[in-house]
Design a protein around this motif. Structure first.
Motif, PDB file in Angstrom:
ATOM      1  N   PRO A 112       0.805  -1.238   0.000  1.00 23.45           N
ATOM      2  CA  PRO A 112       0.000   0.000   0.000  1.00 23.45           C
ATOM      3  C   PRO A 112       0.828   1.273   0.000  1.00 23.45           C
ATOM      4  CG  PRO A 112      -0.923  -1.595   1.529  1.00 23.45           C
ATOM      5  CD  PRO A 112       0.376  -2.161   1.059  1.00 23.45           C
ATOM      6  N   GLU A 113       1.933   1.305   0.765  1.00 22.48           N
ATOM      7  CA  GLU A 113       2.730   2.529   0.842  1.00 22.48           C
ATOM      8  C   GLU A 113       3.380   2.876  -0.497  1.00 22.48           C
ATOM      9  OE1 GLU A 113       5.188  -0.800   2.872  1.00 22.48           O
ATOM     10  OE2 GLU A 113       3.094  -0.167   2.667  1.00 22.48           O
ATOM     11  N   VAL A 114       3.778   1.847  -1.261  1.00 17.86           N
ATOM     12  CA  VAL A 114       4.360   2.088  -2.584  1.00 17.86           C
ATOM     13  C   VAL A 114       3.276   2.536  -3.555  1.00 17.86           C
ATOM     14  CG1 VAL A 114       5.548   1.029  -4.547  1.00 17.86           C
ATOM     15  CG2 VAL A 114       6.270   0.491  -2.217  1.00 17.86           C
ATOM     16  N   ARG A 115       2.101   1.910  -3.478  1.00 18.56           N
ATOM     17  CA  ARG A 115       0.999   2.315  -4.353  1.00 18.56           C
ATOM     18  C   ARG A 115       0.628   3.776  -4.124  1.00 18.56           C
ATOM     19  NH1 ARG A 115      -1.264  -2.656  -2.799  1.00 18.56           N
ATOM     20  NH2 ARG A 115      -3.034  -1.655  -1.770  1.00 18.56           N
ATOM     21  N   LEU A 116       0.680   4.224  -2.862  1.00 20.41           N
ATOM     22  CA  LEU A 116       0.362   5.615  -2.552  1.00 20.41           C
ATOM     23  C   LEU A 116       1.333   6.563  -3.250  1.00 20.41           C
ATOM     24  CD1 LEU A 116      -1.074   7.867  -0.963  1.00 20.41           C
ATOM     25  CD2 LEU A 116       0.465   7.376   0.957  1.00 20.41           C
ATOM     26  N   LEU A 117       2.625   6.269  -3.170  1.00 21.80           N
ATOM     27  CA  LEU A 117       3.621   7.136  -3.794  1.00 21.80           C
ATOM     28  C   LEU A 117       3.535   7.088  -5.316  1.00 21.80           C
ATOM     29  CD1 LEU A 117       6.723   6.516  -1.496  1.00 21.80           C
ATOM     30  CD2 LEU A 117       5.228   8.509  -1.554  1.00 21.80           C
ATOM     31  N   VAL A 122       2.947  10.330  -7.823  1.00 17.56           N
ATOM     32  CA  VAL A 122       3.780  10.645  -8.983  1.00 17.56           C
ATOM     33  C   VAL A 122       2.933  10.700 -10.245  1.00 17.56           C
ATOM     34  CG1 VAL A 122       5.679   9.852 -10.447  1.00 17.56           C
ATOM     35  CG2 VAL A 122       5.865   9.688  -7.955  1.00 17.56           C
ATOM     36  N   LYS A 123       1.990   9.772 -10.366  1.00 16.85           N
ATOM     37  CA  LYS A 123       1.127   9.723 -11.555  1.00 16.85           C
ATOM     38  C   LYS A 123       0.271  10.977 -11.661  1.00 16.85           C
ATOM     39  CE  LYS A 123      -2.296   6.736 -13.824  1.00 16.85           C
ATOM     40  NZ  LYS A 123      -3.055   5.464 -13.712  1.00 16.85           N
ATOM     41  N   GLU A 124      -0.247  11.460 -10.530  1.00 14.77           N
ATOM     42  CA  GLU A 124      -1.121  12.625 -10.535  1.00 14.77           C
ATOM     43  C   GLU A 124      -0.355  13.911 -10.806  1.00 14.77           C
ATOM     44  OE1 GLU A 124      -3.065  12.438  -6.774  1.00 14.77           O
ATOM     45  OE2 GLU A 124      -4.453  10.842  -7.382  1.00 14.77           O
ATOM     46  N   ASN A 125       0.910  13.964 -10.404  1.00 14.62           N
ATOM     47  CA  ASN A 125       1.718  15.159 -10.631  1.00 14.62           C
ATOM     48  C   ASN A 125       3.148  14.754 -10.984  1.00 14.62           C
ATOM     49  OD1 ASN A 125       2.891  17.662 -10.763  1.00 14.62           O
ATOM     50  ND2 ASN A 125       2.175  18.343  -8.757  1.00 14.62           N
ATOM     51  N   PRO A 126       3.382  14.376 -12.241  1.00 13.41           N
ATOM     52  CA  PRO A 126       4.698  13.833 -12.634  1.00 13.41           C
ATOM     53  C   PRO A 126       5.846  14.827 -12.480  1.00 13.41           C
ATOM     54  CG  PRO A 126       3.325  14.247 -14.558  1.00 13.41           C
ATOM     55  CD  PRO A 126       2.436  14.398 -13.365  1.00 13.41           C
ATOM     56  N   LYS A 127       5.553  16.112 -12.397  1.00 16.04           N
ATOM     57  CA  LYS A 127       6.610  17.109 -12.250  1.00 16.04           C
ATOM     58  C   LYS A 127       6.969  17.366 -10.792  1.00 16.04           C
ATOM     59  CE  LYS A 127       5.435  19.527 -16.528  1.00 16.04           C
ATOM     60  NZ  LYS A 127       5.056  20.822 -17.136  1.00 16.04           N
ATOM     61  N   THR A 140      16.359   3.446  -7.280  1.00 17.10           N
ATOM     62  CA  THR A 140      15.725   4.011  -6.091  1.00 17.10           C
ATOM     63  C   THR A 140      14.468   4.777  -6.498  1.00 17.10           C
ATOM     64  OG1 THR A 140      16.929   6.102  -6.221  1.00 17.10           O
ATOM     65  CG2 THR A 140      17.998   4.296  -5.016  1.00 17.10           C
ATOM     66  N   PHE A 141      13.655   5.120  -5.509  1.00 14.54           N
ATOM     67  CA  PHE A 141      12.447   5.896  -5.774  1.00 14.54           C
ATOM     68  C   PHE A 141      12.804   7.273  -6.332  1.00 14.54           C
ATOM     69  CE2 PHE A 141       9.040   8.787  -4.048  1.00 14.54           C
ATOM     70  CZ  PHE A 141       8.081   8.426  -4.989  1.00 14.54           C
ATOM     71  N   GLN A 142      13.887   7.874  -5.850  1.00  9.63           N
ATOM     72  CA  GLN A 142      14.293   9.182  -6.348  1.00  9.63           C
ATOM     73  C   GLN A 142      14.702   9.098  -7.819  1.00  9.63           C
ATOM     74  OE1 GLN A 142      13.682  11.765  -4.695  1.00  9.63           O
ATOM     75  NE2 GLN A 142      13.246  10.831  -2.709  1.00  9.63           N
ATOM     76  N   THR A 143      15.404   8.023  -8.192  1.00 12.16           N
ATOM     77  CA  THR A 143      15.772   7.838  -9.599  1.00 12.16           C
ATOM     78  C   THR A 143      14.532   7.620 -10.455  1.00 12.16           C
ATOM     79  OG1 THR A 143      17.898   6.871  -8.964  1.00 12.16           O
ATOM     80  CG2 THR A 143      17.140   6.444 -11.203  1.00 12.16           C
ATOM     81  N   TYR A 144      13.588   6.865  -9.928  1.00 11.09           N
ATOM     82  CA  TYR A 144      12.317   6.646 -10.640  1.00 11.09           C
ATOM     83  C   TYR A 144      11.634   7.986 -10.919  1.00 11.09           C
ATOM     84  CZ  TYR A 144       7.419   5.269 -11.305  1.00 11.09           C
ATOM     85  OH  TYR A 144       6.142   5.130 -11.795  1.00 11.09           O
ATOM     86  N   GLN A 145      11.592   8.854  -9.910  1.00 13.91           N
ATOM     87  CA  GLN A 145      10.972  10.165 -10.088  1.00 13.91           C
ATOM     88  C   GLN A 145      11.695  10.984 -11.159  1.00 13.91           C
ATOM     89  OE1 GLN A 145       9.208  12.346  -6.542  1.00 13.91           O
ATOM     90  NE2 GLN A 145      10.840  11.169  -5.555  1.00 13.91           N
ATOM     91  N   ARG A 146      13.035  10.946 -11.126  1.00 12.43           N
ATOM     92  CA  ARG A 146      13.795  11.695 -12.131  1.00 12.43           C
ATOM     93  C   ARG A 146      13.474  11.209 -13.529  1.00 12.43           C
ATOM     94  NH1 ARG A 146      17.968  11.622  -8.201  1.00 12.43           N
ATOM     95  NH2 ARG A 146      18.919   9.746  -9.092  1.00 12.43           N
ATOM     96  N   MET A 147      13.324   9.881 -13.690  1.00 13.25           N
ATOM     97  CA  MET A 147      12.974   9.334 -15.006  1.00 13.25           C
ATOM     98  C   MET A 147      11.631   9.863 -15.477  1.00 13.25           C
ATOM     99  SD  MET A 147      14.204   5.371 -14.509  1.00 13.25           S
ATOM    100  CE  MET A 147      13.692   4.826 -16.135  1.00 13.25           C
ATOM    101  N   ILE A 148      10.661   9.945 -14.557  1.00 10.56           N
ATOM    102  CA  ILE A 148       9.338  10.449 -14.910  1.00 10.56           C
ATOM    103  C   ILE A 148       9.429  11.919 -15.324  1.00 10.56           C
ATOM    104  CG2 ILE A 148       7.049  11.003 -14.012  1.00 10.56           C
ATOM    105  CD1 ILE A 148       7.354   8.066 -14.507  1.00 10.56           C
TER     106      ILE A 148
END
Length: 354
Positions: free
Chosen positions: A83-88, A92-97, A126-134
């Motif tokens: 659940p905690e990963v799905r929340l994050l 990210v999906k709602e606001n990719p920037k 990592t989650f931070q790298t995932y965000q940067r990719m998005i």
């Protein structure tokens, strides 16, 4: 169903000891001495052989009074992120920037360290790298539509052009100004009863669907990027959203044919072999020999087998439906247990439609 075949029981117990990911969804193990049940990858101390029993469905263990293990969480982990990963992921999906930092994760009552471990294990980043990719993917698409580099950089949350340019070039291999001839392959993660899968798509269609533990996965990623002059970034498009819906229907037994568009770069011979694969009817099986005969190349069995092995889009281009001439299961990138499950799943649901 309770597993009573001793060969299967022995095989499943070995898989449990080895924490084998290829058996996620193939079996659930009930521990008689504790009354809990687990999936194959559970990290908890392993029970003795005489103290376990194996079932093919989680609900059957619940019906027999077993409780889900708090370590591996079999009713959650076998099918989807916690659940905690799905929340994050939803944030990210709602606001990719948006750039979600550790203190914001803690404000949600979550542990950044746990999130990092999950992403590293399941995505290799990592989650931070995932965000940067998005964010870089979003910026790339804006640049392709004519937006300036400066506006894209600051809209993506970067405080300087140099930082944006550095990250952009590191991920795409070129600076923002030099990406007009570069394309992007979007990649997302699917959850299925047989374990997680990676799915990739271009603007033309789905170009990859594989279980995340496939041994040749990194090679397939490199080959796709080279063939398509593209870079793989995390993200989704309409093809991937349609794929997720159709795969879910397939595993639910309500879909036998896929309609999502495909993008399958390969040689002319591979394209012909993959088309023959695609034509094997749902609920049936074929052999390499029969494939070669359908191509009017009866001596090309090994070449056909090799082309099958280079299929990047499992399930939709159904290489799992190919078995040996003696009706024995042959090699499958996702593992023979998954292949067996898929064949039985289709046969059962094909009969239900008759």
């Amino acid at each position: 169903m309770l597993v009573t075949n001793q060969k299967d029981v022995d095989k499943y117990y070995k898989a449990l000891l080895a924490k084998d990911e290829q058996f996620i969804g193939i079996f659930y193990v009930g521990v008689k001495t504790t009354g809990i049940f687990c999936i194959s990858t559970c990290r908890a101390r392993k029970p003795k052989r005489e103290n376990v029993e194996f079932y093919t469905e989680a609900r059957e263990l619940l019906q027999h009074g077993y409780r889900p293990c708090k370590v591996c969480k079999p009713t959650e982990q076998a099918h989807q992120p916690p659940p905690e990963v799905r929340l994050l992921l939803q944030m990210v999906k709602e606001n990719p920037k948006q750039r979600i930092q550790d203190y914001q994760i803690r404000q949600q009552g979550l542990a950044p360290e746990k999130i990092r471990r999950w992403f590293k294990k399941h995505h290799g980043i990592t989650f931070q790298t995932y965000q940067r990719m998005i964010r870089i993917n979003t910026a790339f698409q804006e640049l392709q539509s004519g937006k300036s580099v400066t506006h894209s950089a600051f809209d993506a949350g970067y405080e300087s052009l140099s930082g944006f340019n550095y990250t952009f070039k590191k991920m795409l291999g070129k600076s923002p100004e030099d990406t007009k001839d570069k394309s992007v392959i979007l990649m997302t993660r699917l959850t299925t009863p047989l374990g997680p899968m990676y799915a990739c798509a271009t603007a033309e269609g789905v170009c990859l669907l594989e279980f995340t533990d496939r041994r040749m996965l990194e090679t397939e990623f490199r080959d796709l990027q080279k063939r398509l002059n593209a870079t793989i970034l995390a993200g989704e498009n309409d093809h991937l959203r349609q794929l997720k819906a159709e795969v879910e229907e397939y595993f639910a037994g309500t879909r036998q044919a896929f309609t999502v568009a495909l993008h399958t770069p390969g040689t002319e011979f591979q394209q012909k072999v993959w088309q023959v694969l695609h034509d094997i009817p749902y609920g049936t099986t074929s052999s390499y020999q029969r494939q070669a005969e359908r191509l009017a190349m009866p001596q090309a069995v090994r070449a056909v087998a090799s082309a099958n092995g280079h299929n990047r889009i499992s399930i939709i281009i159904p290489c799992h439906r190919v078995i040996g001439k003696n009706n024995q299961l042959t090699g499958y990138g996702g593992g023979l247990e998954r292949k067996k499950w898929l064949i039985e799943h289709e046969r059962k649901n094909a009969l239900c439609q008759v």
